[in-house]
Scaffold this motif. Sequence first.
Motif, short mmCIF file in Angstrom:
data_model
loop_
_atom_site.label_atom_id
_atom_site.label_comp_id
_atom_site.label_asym_id
_atom_site.label_seq_id
_atom_site.Cartn_x
_atom_site.Cartn_y
_atom_site.Cartn_z
N ASP A 23 -5.15 4.17 6.81
CA ASP A 23 -6.27 4.49 7.68
C ASP A 23 -7.39 5.12 6.86
O ASP A 23 -7.17 6.14 6.20
CB ASP A 23 -5.80 5.45 8.77
CG ASP A 23 -6.86 5.72 9.82
OD1 ASP A 23 -7.85 4.95 9.87
OD2 ASP A 23 -6.69 6.69 10.58
N PRO A 24 -8.61 4.55 6.87
CA PRO A 24 -9.69 5.12 6.06
C PRO A 24 -10.10 6.52 6.51
O PRO A 24 -10.66 7.28 5.72
CB PRO A 24 -10.85 4.14 6.24
CG PRO A 24 -10.33 2.98 7.00
CD PRO A 24 -9.00 3.32 7.53
N TYR A 79 0.85 -1.18 0.00
CA TYR A 79 0.00 0.00 0.00
C TYR A 79 0.88 1.24 0.00
O TYR A 79 2.06 1.18 0.34
CB TYR A 79 -0.89 0.01 1.25
CG TYR A 79 -1.77 -1.21 1.36
CD1 TYR A 79 -2.99 -1.27 0.72
CD2 TYR A 79 -1.37 -2.29 2.13
CE1 TYR A 79 -3.79 -2.39 0.83
CE2 TYR A 79 -2.17 -3.42 2.24
CZ TYR A 79 -3.38 -3.46 1.59
OH TYR A 79 -4.17 -4.57 1.69
N ILE A 80 0.29 2.35 -0.36
CA ILE A 80 1.00 3.62 -0.37
C ILE A 80 0.32 4.54 0.64
O ILE A 80 -0.89 4.73 0.58
CB ILE A 80 1.00 4.26 -1.77
CG1 ILE A 80 1.71 3.34 -2.75
CG2 ILE A 80 1.66 5.63 -1.74
CD1 ILE A 80 1.75 3.82 -4.16
N ASP A 81 1.11 5.10 1.57
CA ASP A 81 0.53 5.99 2.57
C ASP A 81 0.36 7.39 2.01
O ASP A 81 0.65 7.65 0.85
CB ASP A 81 1.37 5.99 3.86
CG ASP A 81 2.75 6.59 3.67
OD1 ASP A 81 3.08 6.99 2.54
OD2 ASP A 81 3.50 6.64 4.66
N GLU A 82 -0.12 8.33 2.85
CA GLU A 82 -0.40 9.69 2.40
C GLU A 82 0.85 10.46 1.99
O GLU A 82 0.77 11.45 1.29
CB GLU A 82 -1.17 10.48 3.48
CG GLU A 82 -0.40 10.71 4.76
CD GLU A 82 -0.55 9.58 5.78
OE1 GLU A 82 0.04 9.71 6.86
OE2 GLU A 82 -1.20 8.56 5.50
N ASN A 83 2.02 9.97 2.40
CA ASN A 83 3.28 10.63 2.03
C ASN A 83 3.93 10.01 0.80
O ASN A 83 5.01 10.41 0.39
CB ASN A 83 4.26 10.59 3.21
CG ASN A 83 3.71 11.31 4.42
OD1 ASN A 83 3.07 12.35 4.28
ND2 ASN A 83 3.94 10.76 5.59
N GLY A 84 3.32 8.97 0.23
CA GLY A 84 3.87 8.33 -0.95
C GLY A 84 4.83 7.21 -0.65
O GLY A 84 5.50 6.71 -1.55
N ASN A 85 4.94 6.78 0.62
CA ASN A 85 5.83 5.69 0.99
C ASN A 85 5.11 4.35 0.88
O ASN A 85 3.91 4.26 1.16
CB ASN A 85 6.34 5.87 2.42
CG ASN A 85 7.11 7.16 2.59
OD1 ASN A 85 7.86 7.55 1.70
ND2 ASN A 85 6.92 7.83 3.71
#
Length: 150
Positions: free
Chosen positions: A60-61, A47-53
């Motif tokens: 988290d929804p 998955y990709i988090d909100e920072n692009g990592n």
Amino acid sequence: MGRSQESFNKKEKEKKKAQKLQEKQEKKAERQANSQKGKSLEDMMAYIDENGNIIDTPPDPSKRKEVSLEEIQIGVSRQEDTEELPTVRTGTVTHFNGSKGYGFIKDSLTQESIFVHVNDVQGRIAEGSKVNFEVTMGHKGPQAVSVKPA
């Protein structure tokens, strides 16, 4: 009786061949031991988090953002209108070699060094003199044209 048909060189080649075969079999066994076959789909997901990592847990929804299709930009953005510099600029001649036919002018507005050729000079200029000029893009960068002593 004759001598043995196998020479030292042949024995060495056979040893190297056997060693390569052994190394190849070891690599194959290592790949099979580290194989990811049989893993579940969840174990293979990333998955990709909100920072692009890249992370291995679902995001988290509650942090989910809605994006409209109109906001998505595909391709190169349009160049916004930049502040136009005046067509006639002023500057100081920092270097000028009349025998070679070129020099440089330091623009008083942008402080950049601009190339000037003797064919683009109207009148006489020397190092340290103030000049008025226009800028065009030459082969290697900005070039001063219509250079006149101020």
